[in-house]
Design a protein around this motif. Structure first.
Motif, PDB file in Angstrom:
ATOM      1  N   SER A   1     -13.607 -21.425 -10.438  1.00  0.00           N
ATOM      2  CA  SER A   1     -13.749 -21.201 -11.875  1.00  0.00           C
ATOM      3  C   SER A   1     -12.397 -21.123 -12.578  1.00  0.00           C
ATOM      4  O   SER A   1     -12.261 -21.534 -13.722  1.00  0.00           O
ATOM      5  CB  SER A   1     -14.522 -19.906 -12.136  1.00  0.00           C
ATOM      6  OG  SER A   1     -15.827 -20.026 -11.648  1.00  0.00           O
ATOM      7  N   GLU A   2     -11.404 -20.587 -11.867  1.00  0.00           N
ATOM      8  CA  GLU A   2     -10.062 -20.457 -12.428  1.00  0.00           C
ATOM      9  C   GLU A   2      -9.229 -21.721 -12.235  1.00  0.00           C
ATOM     10  O   GLU A   2      -8.106 -21.803 -12.727  1.00  0.00           O
ATOM     11  CB  GLU A   2      -9.347 -19.273 -11.781  1.00  0.00           C
ATOM     12  CG  GLU A   2     -10.001 -17.933 -12.065  1.00  0.00           C
ATOM     13  CD  GLU A   2      -9.421 -16.804 -11.234  1.00  0.00           C
ATOM     14  OE1 GLU A   2      -8.387 -17.015 -10.566  1.00  0.00           O
ATOM     15  OE2 GLU A   2      -9.993 -15.708 -11.252  1.00  0.00           O
ATOM     16  N   GLY A   3      -9.761 -22.683 -11.478  1.00  0.00           N
ATOM     17  CA  GLY A   3      -9.014 -23.895 -11.180  1.00  0.00           C
ATOM     18  C   GLY A   3      -7.820 -23.624 -10.282  1.00  0.00           C
ATOM     19  O   GLY A   3      -6.826 -24.332 -10.314  1.00  0.00           O
ATOM     20  N   LYS A   4      -7.936 -22.606  -9.479  1.00  0.00           N
ATOM     21  CA  LYS A   4      -6.836 -22.142  -8.627  1.00  0.00           C
ATOM     22  C   LYS A   4      -7.033 -22.641  -7.194  1.00  0.00           C
ATOM     23  O   LYS A   4      -8.037 -22.338  -6.558  1.00  0.00           O
ATOM     24  CB  LYS A   4      -6.820 -20.613  -8.648  1.00  0.00           C
ATOM     25  CG  LYS A   4      -5.774 -19.958  -7.809  1.00  0.00           C
ATOM     26  CD  LYS A   4      -5.893 -18.446  -7.944  1.00  0.00           C
ATOM     27  CE  LYS A   4      -4.928 -17.732  -7.027  1.00  0.00           C
ATOM     28  NZ  LYS A   4      -5.113 -16.271  -7.103  1.00  0.00           N
ATOM     29  N   PRO A   5      -6.069 -23.412  -6.664  1.00  0.00           N
ATOM     30  CA  PRO A   5      -6.179 -23.815  -5.265  1.00  0.00           C
ATOM     31  C   PRO A   5      -5.961 -22.596  -4.372  1.00  0.00           C
ATOM     32  O   PRO A   5      -5.024 -21.825  -4.585  1.00  0.00           O
ATOM     33  CB  PRO A   5      -5.064 -24.850  -5.087  1.00  0.00           C
ATOM     34  CG  PRO A   5      -4.094 -24.557  -6.168  1.00  0.00           C
ATOM     35  CD  PRO A   5      -4.868 -23.927  -7.293  1.00  0.00           C
ATOM     36  N   LEU A   6      -6.844 -22.395  -3.424  1.00  0.00           N
ATOM     37  CA  LEU A   6      -6.781 -21.194  -2.605  1.00  0.00           C
ATOM     38  C   LEU A   6      -7.295 -21.506  -1.205  1.00  0.00           C
ATOM     39  O   LEU A   6      -8.347 -22.119  -1.046  1.00  0.00           O
ATOM     40  CB  LEU A   6      -7.647 -20.108  -3.250  1.00  0.00           C
ATOM     41  CG  LEU A   6      -7.495 -18.689  -2.785  1.00  0.00           C
ATOM     42  CD1 LEU A   6      -6.100 -18.156  -3.086  1.00  0.00           C
ATOM     43  CD2 LEU A   6      -8.531 -17.797  -3.461  1.00  0.00           C
ATOM     44  N   SER A   7      -6.548 -21.077  -0.215  1.00  0.00           N
ATOM     45  CA  SER A   7      -6.979 -21.207   1.171  1.00  0.00           C
ATOM     46  C   SER A   7      -7.669 -19.903   1.554  1.00  0.00           C
ATOM     47  O   SER A   7      -7.055 -18.839   1.549  1.00  0.00           O
ATOM     48  CB  SER A   7      -5.764 -21.463   2.067  1.00  0.00           C
ATOM     49  OG  SER A   7      -6.146 -21.450   3.424  1.00  0.00           O
ATOM     50  N   ILE A   8      -8.966 -19.991   1.873  1.00  0.00           N
ATOM     51  CA  ILE A   8      -9.762 -18.796   2.158  1.00  0.00           C
ATOM     52  C   ILE A   8     -10.270 -18.861   3.593  1.00  0.00           C
ATOM     53  O   ILE A   8     -10.825 -19.869   4.016  1.00  0.00           O
ATOM     54  CB  ILE A   8     -10.963 -18.693   1.205  1.00  0.00           C
ATOM     55  CG1 ILE A   8     -10.494 -18.724  -0.244  1.00  0.00           C
ATOM     56  CG2 ILE A   8     -11.767 -17.431   1.489  1.00  0.00           C
ATOM     57  CD1 ILE A   8     -11.616 -18.865  -1.243  1.00  0.00           C
ATOM     58  N   ALA A   9     -10.095 -17.758   4.321  1.00  0.00           N
ATOM     59  CA  ALA A   9     -10.582 -17.679   5.699  1.00  0.00           C
ATOM     60  C   ALA A   9     -11.702 -16.648   5.778  1.00  0.00           C
ATOM     61  O   ALA A   9     -11.630 -15.595   5.153  1.00  0.00           O
ATOM     62  CB  ALA A   9      -9.455 -17.280   6.642  1.00  0.00           C
ATOM     63  N   LEU A  10     -12.733 -16.978   6.538  1.00  0.00           N
ATOM     64  CA  LEU A  10     -13.818 -16.042   6.818  1.00  0.00           C
ATOM     65  C   LEU A  10     -13.524 -15.411   8.174  1.00  0.00           C
ATOM     66  O   LEU A  10     -13.441 -16.110   9.184  1.00  0.00           O
ATOM     67  CB  LEU A  10     -15.162 -16.771   6.837  1.00  0.00           C
ATOM     68  CG  LEU A  10     -16.369 -15.984   7.346  1.00  0.00           C
ATOM     69  CD1 LEU A  10     -16.591 -14.733   6.485  1.00  0.00           C
ATOM     70  CD2 LEU A  10     -17.609 -16.862   7.355  1.00  0.00           C
ATOM     71  N   LEU A  11     -13.330 -14.101   8.180  1.00  0.00           N
ATOM     72  CA  LEU A  11     -13.037 -13.393   9.418  1.00  0.00           C
ATOM     73  C   LEU A  11     -14.324 -12.863  10.024  1.00  0.00           C
ATOM     74  O   LEU A  11     -15.170 -12.311   9.324  1.00  0.00           O
ATOM     75  CB  LEU A  11     -12.088 -12.215   9.146  1.00  0.00           C
ATOM     76  CG  LEU A  11     -10.751 -12.558   8.506  1.00  0.00           C
ATOM     77  CD1 LEU A  11      -9.951 -11.288   8.243  1.00  0.00           C
ATOM     78  CD2 LEU A  11      -9.970 -13.516   9.372  1.00  0.00           C
ATOM     79  N   GLY A  12     -14.482 -13.055  11.303  1.00  0.00           N
ATOM     80  CA  GLY A  12     -15.655 -12.515  11.970  1.00  0.00           C
ATOM     81  C   GLY A  12     -15.929 -13.223  13.270  1.00  0.00           C
ATOM     82  O   GLY A  12     -15.339 -14.255  13.582  1.00  0.00           O
ATOM     83  N   ASN A  13     -16.803 -12.661  14.030  1.00  0.00           N
ATOM     84  CA  ASN A  13     -17.236 -13.227  15.295  1.00  0.00           C
ATOM     85  C   ASN A  13     -18.286 -14.296  15.006  1.00  0.00           C
ATOM     86  O   ASN A  13     -19.258 -14.039  14.289  1.00  0.00           O
ATOM     87  CB  ASN A  13     -17.820 -12.108  16.160  1.00  0.00           C
ATOM     88  CG  ASN A  13     -18.207 -12.576  17.531  1.00  0.00           C
ATOM     89  OD1 ASN A  13     -18.853 -13.608  17.685  1.00  0.00           O
ATOM     90  ND2 ASN A  13     -17.812 -11.808  18.527  1.00  0.00           N
ATOM     91  N   ALA A  14     -18.100 -15.478  15.551  1.00  0.00           N
ATOM     92  CA  ALA A  14     -19.025 -16.586  15.283  1.00  0.00           C
ATOM     93  C   ALA A  14     -20.468 -16.222  15.643  1.00  0.00           C
ATOM     94  O   ALA A  14     -21.398 -16.624  14.948  1.00  0.00           O
ATOM     95  CB  ALA A  14     -18.583 -17.827  16.042  1.00  0.00           C
ATOM     96  N   ALA A  15     -20.655 -15.454  16.690  1.00  0.00           N
ATOM     97  CA  ALA A  15     -22.007 -15.064  17.086  1.00  0.00           C
ATOM     98  C   ALA A  15     -22.658 -14.164  16.032  1.00  0.00           C
ATOM     99  O   ALA A  15     -23.870 -14.204  15.832  1.00  0.00           O
ATOM    100  CB  ALA A  15     -21.978 -14.342  18.424  1.00  0.00           C
ATOM    101  N   ASP A  16     -21.840 -13.389  15.326  1.00  0.00           N
ATOM    102  CA  ASP A  16     -22.374 -12.490  14.306  1.00  0.00           C
ATOM    103  C   ASP A  16     -22.719 -13.204  13.005  1.00  0.00           C
ATOM    104  O   ASP A  16     -23.619 -12.792  12.284  1.00  0.00           O
ATOM    105  CB  ASP A  16     -21.371 -11.375  13.995  1.00  0.00           C
ATOM    106  CG  ASP A  16     -21.138 -10.451  15.178  1.00  0.00           C
ATOM    107  OD1 ASP A  16     -22.039 -10.355  16.043  1.00  0.00           O
ATOM    108  OD2 ASP A  16     -20.058  -9.841  15.235  1.00  0.00           O
TER     109      ASP A  16
END
Length: 68
Positions: A22-37
């Motif tokens: 929405s802000e037109g902001k390039p951002l690298s986002i990581a999802l942290l967590g266990n893949a099984a969860d």
């Protein structure tokens, strides 16, 4: 590759992505967590990311010939 911000849940990560879009902001986002969860959430995550990608493409007026 540098990660700008992380999310602890799928919902939180999607909110971060939507805000950046929405802000037109390039951002690298990581999802942290266990893949099984988070495995059960991955289908909805893929669908949501596709919709965000589509929104960006339409906002920029870029042709839809590329695939996600």
């Amino acid at each position: 590759m540098t990660i700008d911000i992380t999310g602890d849940t799928v919902d939180q990560t999607l909110i971060l992505a939507e805000e950046a879009t929405s802000e037109g902001k390039p951002l690298s986002i990581a999802l942290l967590g266990n893949a099984a969860d988070i495995h059960h959430d991955m289908k909805s995550l893929k669908s949501a990311l596709f919709l965000i990608w589509l929104k960006i493409k339409l906002q920029r007026g870029i042709g839809m010939t590329n695939t996600f």
